[in-house]
Design a protein around this motif. Sequence first.
Motif, PDB file in Angstrom:
ATOM      1  N   GLU A  93      23.278  48.172  46.888  1.00 46.48           N
ATOM      2  CA  GLU A  93      23.266  46.709  46.735  1.00 46.48           C
ATOM      3  C   GLU A  93      22.592  46.309  45.427  1.00 46.48           C
ATOM      4  O   GLU A  93      23.071  45.424  44.706  1.00 46.48           O
ATOM      5  N   GLU A  94      21.498  46.976  45.083  1.00 43.64           N
ATOM      6  CA  GLU A  94      20.785  46.678  43.836  1.00 43.64           C
ATOM      7  C   GLU A  94      21.658  46.943  42.618  1.00 43.64           C
ATOM      8  O   GLU A  94      21.646  46.172  41.651  1.00 43.64           O
ATOM      9  N   VAL A  95      22.418  48.040  42.646  1.00 44.79           N
ATOM     10  CA  VAL A  95      23.276  48.380  41.509  1.00 44.79           C
ATOM     11  C   VAL A  95      24.318  47.291  41.284  1.00 44.79           C
ATOM     12  O   VAL A  95      24.525  46.830  40.149  1.00 44.79           O
ATOM     13  N   PHE A  96      24.974  46.844  42.347  1.00 43.54           N
ATOM     14  CA  PHE A  96      25.988  45.806  42.180  1.00 43.54           C
ATOM     15  C   PHE A  96      25.374  44.478  41.734  1.00 43.54           C
ATOM     16  O   PHE A  96      25.943  43.758  40.907  1.00 43.54           O
ATOM     17  N   GLU A 130      39.600  40.399  35.104  1.00 44.04           N
ATOM     18  CA  GLU A 130      38.908  41.091  34.011  1.00 44.04           C
ATOM     19  C   GLU A 130      37.392  41.070  34.213  1.00 44.04           C
ATOM     20  O   GLU A 130      36.701  42.052  33.914  1.00 44.04           O
ATOM     21  N   GLN A 131      36.873  39.962  34.738  1.00 47.79           N
ATOM     22  CA  GLN A 131      35.434  39.851  34.972  1.00 47.79           C
ATOM     23  C   GLN A 131      35.002  40.728  36.141  1.00 47.79           C
ATOM     24  O   GLN A 131      33.951  41.373  36.095  1.00 47.79           O
ATOM     25  N   ARG A 132      35.820  40.770  37.200  1.00 43.20           N
ATOM     26  CA  ARG A 132      35.492  41.640  38.333  1.00 43.20           C
ATOM     27  C   ARG A 132      35.472  43.103  37.881  1.00 43.20           C
ATOM     28  O   ARG A 132      34.593  43.884  38.266  1.00 43.20           O
ATOM     29  N   CYS A 133      36.459  43.463  37.055  1.00 49.06           N
ATOM     30  CA  CYS A 133      36.506  44.839  36.538  1.00 49.06           C
ATOM     31  C   CYS A 133      35.278  45.144  35.689  1.00 49.06           C
ATOM     32  O   CYS A 133      34.718  46.244  35.765  1.00 49.06           O
ATOM     33  N   ALA A 134      34.857  44.185  34.881  1.00 50.13           N
ATOM     34  CA  ALA A 134      33.697  44.397  34.016  1.00 50.13           C
ATOM     35  C   ALA A 134      32.432  44.623  34.830  1.00 50.13           C
ATOM     36  O   ALA A 134      31.578  45.449  34.465  1.00 50.13           O
ATOM     37  N   ILE A 135      32.289  43.924  35.947  1.00 52.89           N
ATOM     38  CA  ILE A 135      31.107  44.089  36.791  1.00 52.89           C
ATOM     39  C   ILE A 135      31.110  45.460  37.457  1.00 52.89           C
ATOM     40  O   ILE A 135      30.083  46.150  37.521  1.00 52.89           O
ATOM     41  N   VAL A 136      32.277  45.897  37.940  1.00 53.02           N
ATOM     42  CA  VAL A 136      32.357  47.225  38.559  1.00 53.02           C
ATOM     43  C   VAL A 136      32.123  48.308  37.514  1.00 53.02           C
ATOM     44  O   VAL A 136      31.465  49.325  37.778  1.00 53.02           O
ATOM     45  N   ARG A 137      32.641  48.098  36.305  1.00 51.90           N
ATOM     46  CA  ARG A 137      32.396  49.069  35.239  1.00 51.90           C
ATOM     47  C   ARG A 137      30.898  49.129  34.897  1.00 51.90           C
ATOM     48  O   ARG A 137      30.345  50.213  34.680  1.00 51.90           O
ATOM     49  N   TYR A 189      38.687  52.429  38.757  1.00 48.28           N
ATOM     50  CA  TYR A 189      39.262  51.174  39.238  1.00 48.28           C
ATOM     51  C   TYR A 189      39.111  50.031  38.245  1.00 48.28           C
ATOM     52  O   TYR A 189      39.952  49.117  38.221  1.00 48.28           O
ATOM     53  N   ALA A 190      38.081  50.083  37.404  1.00 42.90           N
ATOM     54  CA  ALA A 190      37.988  49.097  36.330  1.00 42.90           C
ATOM     55  C   ALA A 190      39.148  49.272  35.354  1.00 42.90           C
ATOM     56  O   ALA A 190      39.693  48.285  34.831  1.00 42.90           O
ATOM     57  N   ALA A 216      33.943  50.616  47.922  1.00 44.24           N
ATOM     58  CA  ALA A 216      33.508  49.367  47.292  1.00 44.24           C
ATOM     59  C   ALA A 216      34.189  49.110  45.953  1.00 44.24           C
ATOM     60  O   ALA A 216      34.548  47.963  45.654  1.00 44.24           O
ATOM     61  N   ALA A 217      34.358  50.139  45.141  1.00 43.45           N
ATOM     62  CA  ALA A 217      34.940  49.913  43.810  1.00 43.45           C
ATOM     63  C   ALA A 217      36.328  49.280  43.897  1.00 43.45           C
ATOM     64  O   ALA A 217      36.573  48.237  43.274  1.00 43.45           O
TER      65      ALA A 217
END
Length: 454
Positions: A167-170, A45-52, A94-95, A141-142
Amino acid sequence: MSFESINPYSGEVIEQIPNWDEQQIESALAQAASAAPVWQSTPLEQRCAIVRKAGELLRRRKRELAEMLTKEMGKLITESEAEVEKCAWVCDYYADEGPGFLADEIIASDAGKSLVAHQPLGTVLAVMPWNFPLWQVFRFAAPALVAGNTGLLKHASNVPGSAHAIEEVFREAGAPQGVFTSLMIRASQVAKIIEDDRVHAVTLTGSEPAGRQVAATAGASLKKSVLELGGSDAFIVLEDCDLDAAVKVAVASRYLNSGQSCIAAKRFIVVEAVADQFVSRFKQAVEELQLGDPMDPATTLAPMARTDLRDELDQQVQRSIEAGAEPLTGCSPSDITHAGYAPSILDHVKPGMAAYSEEFFGPVAIVIRATDETDAVRIANDSPFGLGGSVWTEDLERGERVARKIQSGATFVNGIVKSDPRLPFGGIKNSGYGRELSKLGMHEFVNAKTIWIG
């Protein structure tokens, strides 16, 4: 040596970034290796939140990033904005769908319980091209990051600004240090990265020669690879199609991004019954394209990304003309922009010509005349490539029947060939192997582990 970004419209040098030394490369590899187990254990859930969150940042910075894309590789500002928006879409997709794609699959067997668990491989190296500097990266990447992999990016040398921006966005979205890193390295340094034990898989979008080199290195290292290589997509025009619709999409499909797309329509295979009508209307529409400043809304054709690419394209065109192809319009460089090439059409292309068998990566349409449907299918499949293709007919059953006969990773009936997060994307033959996007794309970089419980 340095990475040099040159504005394809003006010729202005935008940025120069030094090539990384061995110490910088080692630091990046060590960070990725250190981050991998932490990222894998981070709740899904946390990985999805970061990609979102990355998608939200893309939308917030859309104009800024679009202007960078246009200045760095030359595409129309409207195309750049659409690219940024599409990257945000793949993050959202993907989120939303990643948890379902990664869920355990319960399978009946002789066990008390048996299942397939989808677990990350580790660190994935992505070798990416310049033509869609953001989209090519985010579509890898997503899903990779949601699945729990860490990513290393070797981007094209003429788009360093895009590499840093991703890289900055992630990082701003909350990805820990080492989860996604852009490497400032040359193509000659890629093999050593693939061979490193801290890298577990590689994906490449690029040329056929680059794909062969990466595949050989990955194979020798027994590492998973996915390749999306060149294409020479067929655009089959049958006698019962809506000619107005076919011509309109033909122009968009060939000249979008100045024709610099693997899935651009390149070979227009037209049955004789409507060939003259189609070619006449197509030529008129192509000659209305306006090459110019890609920041100007009035411009409808962007410059090519680099002068060496333009010169290579022109050599292919001239070789084809010398072999008997008929130049209908354009077919020469343009001095309107620094790296411009006139919107062009070659007619009466036949076997033995460069235009028949080679990929033309620029604003040149190739017309091949077929006697009938059967001949059109034969010509479409008479290619070393097999990425995409389209069929134009008002009989949808006929269209589906023909589409099934085309040797490609995707065939569209009465529509422009495009990538979509919901649909698998990739090629066959010399266009590569493996799939990106959809559930299949996410599963390329996971370990489908069988767990049997007695």
